[in-house]
Design a protein around this motif. Sequence first.
Motif, mmCIF file in Angstrom:
data_model
loop_
_atom_site.group_PDB
_atom_site.id
_atom_site.type_symbol
_atom_site.label_atom_id
_atom_site.label_comp_id
_atom_site.label_asym_id
_atom_site.label_seq_id
_atom_site.Cartn_x
_atom_site.Cartn_y
_atom_site.Cartn_z
ATOM 1 N N ALA A 127 -14.217 -27.149 32.006
ATOM 2 C CA ALA A 127 -14.613 -28.524 31.686
ATOM 3 C C ALA A 127 -13.478 -29.508 31.936
ATOM 4 N N THR A 128 -12.239 -29.047 31.918
ATOM 5 C CA THR A 128 -11.116 -29.950 32.159
ATOM 6 C C THR A 128 -11.091 -30.464 33.596
ATOM 7 N N ARG A 129 -11.757 -29.787 34.495
ATOM 8 C CA ARG A 129 -11.761 -30.212 35.894
ATOM 9 C C ARG A 129 -12.591 -31.463 36.121
ATOM 10 N N PHE A 130 -13.491 -31.773 35.206
ATOM 11 C CA PHE A 130 -14.434 -32.862 35.410
ATOM 12 C C PHE A 130 -14.179 -34.073 34.523
ATOM 13 N N SER A 131 -13.078 -34.083 33.800
ATOM 14 C CA SER A 131 -12.802 -35.183 32.889
ATOM 15 C C SER A 131 -11.365 -35.646 33.059
ATOM 16 N N ASP A 132 -11.201 -36.948 33.079
ATOM 17 C CA ASP A 132 -9.854 -37.491 33.153
ATOM 18 C C ASP A 132 -9.200 -37.537 31.775
ATOM 19 N N ALA A 133 -9.994 -37.684 30.744
ATOM 20 C CA ALA A 133 -9.451 -37.798 29.387
ATOM 21 C C ALA A 133 -9.219 -36.435 28.747
ATOM 22 N N TYR A 134 -9.817 -35.396 29.280
ATOM 23 C CA TYR A 134 -9.767 -34.052 28.702
ATOM 24 C C TYR A 134 -8.817 -33.206 29.555
ATOM 25 N N ASP A 135 -7.601 -32.985 29.066
ATOM 26 C CA ASP A 135 -6.586 -32.233 29.803
ATOM 27 C C ASP A 135 -6.690 -30.742 29.506
ATOM 28 N N LEU A 136 -5.966 -29.973 30.293
ATOM 29 C CA LEU A 136 -5.945 -28.526 30.097
ATOM 30 C C LEU A 136 -5.409 -28.155 28.723
ATOM 31 N N LEU A 137 -4.475 -28.920 28.227
ATOM 32 C CA LEU A 137 -3.927 -28.664 26.894
ATOM 33 C C LEU A 137 -4.992 -28.818 25.810
ATOM 34 N N HIS A 138 -5.936 -29.706 26.025
ATOM 35 C CA HIS A 138 -7.018 -29.914 25.056
ATOM 36 C C HIS A 138 -7.969 -28.720 24.984
ATOM 37 N N ALA A 139 -7.976 -27.885 25.999
ATOM 38 C CA ALA A 139 -8.830 -26.696 25.971
ATOM 39 C C ALA A 139 -8.390 -25.737 24.874
ATOM 40 N N GLY A 140 -7.180 -25.907 24.373
ATOM 41 C CA GLY A 140 -6.703 -25.073 23.276
ATOM 42 C C GLY A 140 -7.498 -25.253 21.991
ATOM 43 N N PHE A 141 -8.222 -26.368 21.872
ATOM 44 C CA PHE A 141 -9.056 -26.576 20.689
ATOM 45 C C PHE A 141 -10.238 -25.604 20.643
ATOM 46 N N ALA A 142 -10.520 -24.943 21.747
ATOM 47 C CA ALA A 142 -11.603 -23.962 21.786
ATOM 48 C C ALA A 142 -11.161 -22.593 21.279
#
Length: 113
Positions: free
Chosen positions: A30-45
């Motif tokens: 999902a980080t590939r399709f959002s400018d506001a959602y970085d790879l670091l934010h994937a850690g919330f999963a």
Amino acid sequence: MTRPTGIRSARGSLLVGLASVATLPAAVYATRFSDAYDLLHAGFAIPVAVALGALALVLAARSRRQRALRLGRGGGETAARVGRLLGMLGIALAAAGVVSLVVYGLLEYAGTR
């Protein structure tokens, strides 16, 4: 005629285990399709993957316990086994995610010094 609880638990374990394994790759994808959602934010999963993995393990144990109470009858043994395996894999993927975040944090800290 209703299905025994063990079969429902086994199938639930399988589905929740699949969700546990798919959580982190989906968050990273999902980080590939959002400018506001970085790879670091994937850690919330990560906590979601751990919770789903733990739930898969609990459901697999419940299915195995119900099967033991029925003296091996009732089915769902393979689904419970695969669900347990997927739950453990989901927790392992979450642990790898934690390690990657710690390494990233250490590299960021070392880079500021």
